[in-house]
Write an enzyme that holds these catalytic residues in place. Structure first.
Site, PDB file in Angstrom:
ATOM      1  CG  ASP A  17      17.016  53.265  31.428  1.00  0.00           C
ATOM      2  OD1 ASP A  17      16.966  53.236  32.669  1.00  0.00           O
ATOM      3  OD2 ASP A  17      15.995  53.286  30.693  1.00  0.00           O
ATOM      4  CG  ASP A  19      12.052  50.134  34.491  1.00  0.00           C
ATOM      5  OD1 ASP A  19      11.871  48.921  34.329  1.00  0.00           O
ATOM      6  OD2 ASP A  19      12.050  50.677  35.612  1.00  0.00           O
ATOM      7  NE  ARG A  26       9.610  47.801  39.308  1.00  0.00           N
ATOM      8  CZ  ARG A  26      10.662  46.994  39.426  1.00  0.00           C
ATOM      9  NH1 ARG A  26      11.686  47.083  38.612  1.00  0.00           N
ATOM     10  NH2 ARG A  26      10.703  46.095  40.366  1.00  0.00           N
ATOM     11  NE  ARG A 142       9.347  51.368  44.951  1.00  0.00           N
ATOM     12  CZ  ARG A 142       9.264  51.902  43.728  1.00  0.00           C
ATOM     13  NH1 ARG A 142       9.004  53.183  43.569  1.00  0.00           N
ATOM     14  NH2 ARG A 142       9.449  51.150  42.673  1.00  0.00           N
ATOM     15  CB  SER A 187       8.286  56.618  42.825  1.00  0.00           C
ATOM     16  OG  SER A 187       9.187  56.079  41.869  1.00  0.00           O
ATOM     17  CG  ASP A 189      14.677  57.664  41.896  1.00  0.00           C
ATOM     18  OD1 ASP A 189      13.935  56.961  42.606  1.00  0.00           O
ATOM     19  OD2 ASP A 189      15.069  57.319  40.764  1.00  0.00           O
ATOM     20  CB  THR A 234      28.069  59.202  27.399  1.00  0.00           C
ATOM     21  OG1 THR A 234      27.134  60.292  27.406  1.00  0.00           O
ATOM     22  CG2 THR A 234      28.440  58.827  28.816  1.00  0.00           C
TER      23      THR A 234
HETATM   24  O1  M1P Z   1      12.978  53.582  35.710  1.00  0.00           O
HETATM   25  C1  M1P Z   1      13.628  53.999  36.807  1.00  0.00           C
HETATM   26  C2  M1P Z   1      12.743  54.148  38.041  1.00  0.00           C
HETATM   27  O2  M1P Z   1      12.015  52.951  38.283  1.00  0.00           O
HETATM   28  C3  M1P Z   1      11.201  52.960  39.415  1.00  0.00           C
HETATM   29  O3  M1P Z   1      10.212  53.951  39.291  1.00  0.00           O
HETATM   30  P1  M1P Z   1       8.626  53.683  39.476  1.00  0.00           P
HETATM   31  O4  M1P Z   1       8.472  52.687  40.565  1.00  0.00           O
HETATM   32  O5  M1P Z   1       8.083  55.038  39.785  1.00  0.00           O
HETATM   33  O6  M1P Z   1       8.115  53.170  38.159  1.00  0.00           O
HETATM   34  C4  M1P Z   1      11.981  53.274  40.670  1.00  0.00           C
HETATM   35  O7  M1P Z   1      12.769  52.176  41.028  1.00  0.00           O
HETATM   36  C5  M1P Z   1      12.837  54.507  40.482  1.00  0.00           C
HETATM   37  O8  M1P Z   1      13.733  54.620  41.559  1.00  0.00           O
HETATM   38  C6  M1P Z   1      13.638  54.460  39.220  1.00  0.00           C
HETATM   39  O9  M1P Z   1      14.316  55.665  38.994  1.00  0.00           O
END
Ligand code: M1P
Length: 257
Positions: A17, A19, A26, A142, A187, A189, A234
């Site tokens: 993964d 983040d 981010r 966003r 957010s 998804d 997995t």
């Molecule tokens: O970590 C995964 C998520 O990262 C972003 O979420 P947020 O902006 O809420 O921190 C988004 O890109 C989301 O789609 C993604 O699952």
């Protein structure tokens, strides 16, 4: 082992993964992590599975002079709805093809009305981000800055804004075949059921790896790493930070303390 990966001593695929696993939320990947992943790639096949779109995955994981698709054997953005193998784009599907415009419109309208009626401390822009394999819905928008993100995350923990929003959507659109997944800070998804992170396995099923490992931080039920982490195909590893990922990789594959 197919000839493409014949140079790797281990016939194993190691997926990550983004983040909270390879990078802080981010943010960009650290030079230490890049070095370690390059060492790992000499031993096994490596891939990244982000929920975000390709632009964001690339922003976080590209390094000066080298794009993310050159650093990983597989790059999966939007859970694998955008997929690269050894730098080449693989064919895939789309959210709008699945749902159709006629079903999408009432969903988008409902979401925008719901957000308009939400009384939260601040709102910014881009409340629905339309992607290839999903839509991403953010009550604050966003365009929020890093500081605004952190404030919303804390506010949401206290008030359950996203949890309630998702509950209402599930009740309102029960026959849409959609999954609502809270993966990040601001957010959630929305994608066809089954198009969670396990979707990426469709792109590797012909490779006959001995083992597929997956490292993620949101591996609890409801988290966006849960399905791939708990999938029988997995071997799942739950981590608490990029440092924890590095520690485990050294321990499991690089034999370094
Ligand atoms: O970590 C995964 C998520 O990262 C972003 O979420 P947020 O902006 O809420 O921190 C988004 O890109 C989301 O789609 C993604 O699952």
């Amino acid at each position: 082992m197919p000839s493409t990966f014949a140079d790797r001593p281990l016939n194993k695929l190691i997926l990550f993964d983004v983040d909270g696993t390879l990078t802080p939320a981010r943010q960009t990947v650290s030079p230490e992590m890049v070095q370690l992943l390059r060492a790992l790639r000499k031993k096994a096949v490596i891939g990244v599975v982000g929920g975000s779109d390709f632009v964001k995955v690339a922003e976080q994981l590209s390094v000066p002079g080298s794009s993310v698709v050159n650093e990983f054997d597989y790059t999966f953005a939007e859970n694998g709805l955008t997929a690269y193998k050894l730098g080449k784009l693989l064919p895939s599907e789309s959210f709008i093809q699945f749902l159709g415009e006629e079903r999408y419109k009432p969903l988008a309208n409902f979401i925008l009305h719901y957000i308009a009626d939400l009384d939260i401390p601040i709102k910014r822009g881009t409340f629905i981000e339309f992607r290839n394999g999903m839509i991403n819905v953010s009550p604050i928008g966003r365009n929020a800055t890093v500081a605004e993100r952190n404030e919303f995350e804390a506010y949401d923990k206290q008030h359950g804004i996203r949890a309630e929003f998702v509950k209402v959507l599930r009740e309102k659109f029960p026959d849409y075949g959609l999954t609502f997944s809270i993966g990040g800070q601001i957010s959630f998804d929305v994608f066809p059921t089954g198009w969670d992170k396990t979707f990426c396995l469709r792109h590797v099923q012909d490779e006959t790896f001995d083992e597929i490992h997956f490292f993620g931080d949101k591996t609890y039920k409801g988290g966006n790493d849960y399905e791939l982490y708990s999938d029988p195909r997995t071997i799942g590893h739950s981590v608490s930070s990029p440092e924890d990922t590095m520690r485990l990789l050294n321990e499991l594959f690089l034999n370094e303390p």
